[in-house]
Design an enzyme around this catalytic site. Structure first.
Site, PDB file in Angstrom:
ATOM      1  N   GLU A 163      22.830 -67.049  22.564  1.00 24.23           N
ATOM      2  CA  GLU A 163      21.473 -66.592  22.844  1.00 24.23           C
ATOM      3  C   GLU A 163      20.457 -67.282  21.943  1.00 24.23           C
ATOM      4  OE1 GLU A 163      20.620 -62.487  21.914  1.00 24.23           O
ATOM      5  OE2 GLU A 163      18.557 -62.665  22.610  1.00 24.23           O
ATOM      6  N   ARG A 220       8.966 -66.937   1.670  1.00 19.16           N
ATOM      7  CA  ARG A 220       9.176 -66.545   0.280  1.00 19.16           C
ATOM      8  C   ARG A 220      10.650 -66.403  -0.082  1.00 19.16           C
ATOM      9  NH1 ARG A 220       6.815 -60.958   2.271  1.00 19.16           N
ATOM     10  NH2 ARG A 220       8.762 -60.000   2.842  1.00 19.16           N
ATOM     11  N   GLY A 221      11.502 -67.102   0.605  1.00 26.51           N
ATOM     12  CA  GLY A 221      12.908 -66.951   0.274  1.00 26.51           C
ATOM     13  C   GLY A 221      13.782 -67.976   0.952  1.00 26.51           C
ATOM     14  N   VAL A 222      15.069 -67.666   0.972  1.00 23.40           N
ATOM     15  CA  VAL A 222      16.028 -68.578   1.594  1.00 23.40           C
ATOM     16  C   VAL A 222      16.994 -67.789   2.484  1.00 23.40           C
ATOM     17  CG1 VAL A 222      15.971 -70.356  -0.205  1.00 23.40           C
ATOM     18  CG2 VAL A 222      17.521 -68.416  -0.441  1.00 23.40           C
ATOM     19  N   SER A 246      13.353 -70.245   4.007  1.00 20.30           N
ATOM     20  CA  SER A 246      12.993 -69.368   5.120  1.00 20.30           C
ATOM     21  C   SER A 246      11.610 -69.699   5.674  1.00 20.30           C
ATOM     22  CB  SER A 246      13.042 -67.911   4.678  1.00 20.30           C
ATOM     23  OG  SER A 246      11.944 -67.635   3.837  1.00 20.30           O
ATOM     24  N   GLY A 247      10.840 -70.491   4.942  1.00 20.43           N
ATOM     25  CA  GLY A 247       9.508 -70.848   5.424  1.00 20.43           C
ATOM     26  C   GLY A 247       8.412 -70.054   4.749  1.00 20.43           C
ATOM     27  N   CYS A 259       5.875 -68.878  -7.339  1.00 27.05           N
ATOM     28  CA  CYS A 259       5.349 -70.020  -8.089  1.00 27.05           C
ATOM     29  C   CYS A 259       6.511 -70.770  -8.737  1.00 27.05           C
ATOM     30  CB  CYS A 259       4.330 -69.571  -9.135  1.00 27.05           C
ATOM     31  SG  CYS A 259       5.075 -68.794 -10.582  1.00 27.05           S
ATOM     32  N   ASP A 294      20.037 -63.107   3.685  1.00 30.76           N
ATOM     33  CA  ASP A 294      18.605 -63.344   3.572  1.00 30.76           C
ATOM     34  C   ASP A 294      18.204 -62.956   2.153  1.00 30.76           C
ATOM     35  OD1 ASP A 294      15.896 -63.413   3.819  1.00 30.76           O
ATOM     36  OD2 ASP A 294      15.805 -62.201   5.647  1.00 30.76           O
ATOM     37  N   ILE A 295      17.802 -63.912   1.340  1.00 33.95           N
ATOM     38  CA  ILE A 295      17.386 -63.605  -0.028  1.00 33.95           C
ATOM     39  C   ILE A 295      15.879 -63.763  -0.115  1.00 33.95           C
ATOM     40  CG2 ILE A 295      17.752 -64.062  -2.473  1.00 33.95           C
ATOM     41  CD1 ILE A 295      20.319 -65.445  -1.817  1.00 33.95           C
ATOM     42  N   ASP A 296      15.220 -62.684  -0.534  1.00 33.10           N
ATOM     43  CA  ASP A 296      13.775 -62.637  -0.509  1.00 33.10           C
ATOM     44  C   ASP A 296      13.225 -62.549  -1.930  1.00 33.10           C
ATOM     45  OD1 ASP A 296      11.339 -62.539   0.675  1.00 33.10           O
ATOM     46  OD2 ASP A 296      11.938 -60.996   2.128  1.00 33.10           O
TER      47      ASP A 296
HETATM   48 ZN   LIG Z   1       5.891 -66.668  -9.904  1.00 33.24          ZN
END
Ligand SMILES: [Zn+2]
Length: 226
Positions: free
Chosen positions: A35, A157-159, A154-155, A122, A103-105
């Site tokens: 899908e 704030r994470g990966v 992820s685009g 940052c 999902d790591i945020d």
């Molecule tokens: Zn920072």
């Protein structure tokens, strides 16, 4: 333009997982049972898109120009024909494979960063993400024996981590939850100062190893100074 930028052929080759007709045991229906979901610019969400080959995938993406593409599970039958199968009486339409995804945020690290909070990121706090990746990657390879691990930004704030080994794709939900639980040391909530709970009289061998090999070095050489 999108024809040049989007890696249709590579995505197709990846999602085929070798079911390309060159091997006697290959499953020619495999890619067509995956899908895809498209989010269009007017927030229209198209689920259960499926494609038989790279050309179909490419022409649909060019035609619909989705803002976002989600990769869903591989189902027992072609998801676009699920209604036809449902009318057959026995409900055979169900997910059968899906990559193991983490999902790591960055916003989950607000307890231990002083530069930013929430969605902000940052150069001071991003190394925490690097450490999280190292920790997960080591354990997934050494303790679970997975080899095909894809880390992607992820685009925002994470990966995201995609474990693609066949063994990982066929895990049940219960097994996925058990693996996630293996990594769980964070037991904190808003009312307690103690956020990390290390159970038992001795450190788990994984945590002991990560502490010496990854965390201590990072803390002393990078985080403490910063
Ligand atoms: Zn920072």
């Amino acid at each position: 333009m999108i024809g040049k930028l989007f890696p249709h052929a590579e995505i197709f080759k990846w999602m085929m997982y070798g079911n390309d007709g060159k091997h006697p045991a290959c499953d020619p229906s495999y890619f067509g049972r995956r899908e895809f979901s498209f989010t269009l610019d007017n927030d229209i969400y198209l689920r259960f898109q499926s494609f038989n080959n790279a050309a179909e995938l490419e022409s649909s993406i060019k035609e619909k120009c989705p803002f976002k593409i989600d990769i869903g599970p591989v189902y027992s039958v072609d998801p676009a024909k699920r209604h036809a199968y449902a009318q057959g009486g026995n409900n055979v339409f169900m997910p059968v494979e899906r990559e193991l995804v983490f999902d790591i945020d960055m916003s989950d690290y607000d307890d231990v960063r002083y530069c930013c909070s929430g969605a902000e990121v940052c150069l001071e706090c991003w190394p925490l993400m690097t450490i999280a990746i190292k920790v997960m990657d080591i354990a997934l390879r050494d303790d679970f024996g997975f080899n095909h691990i894809l880390w992607v930004y992820s685009g925002r704030r994470g990966v995201h981590c995609w474990v693609c080994d066949g063994r990982a794709r066929r895990l049940t939900n219960e097994q996925r939850a058990a693996i996630a639980d293996y990594f769980r040391v964070y037991k904190g909530n808003e009312n307690s100062n103690k956020k990390v709970s290390l159970m038992g009289p001795a450190l788990h061998p994984l945590l002991a190893r990560l502490y010496t090999d990854v965390l201590k070095v990072f803390f002393e050489e990078k985080l403490l100074g910063g």
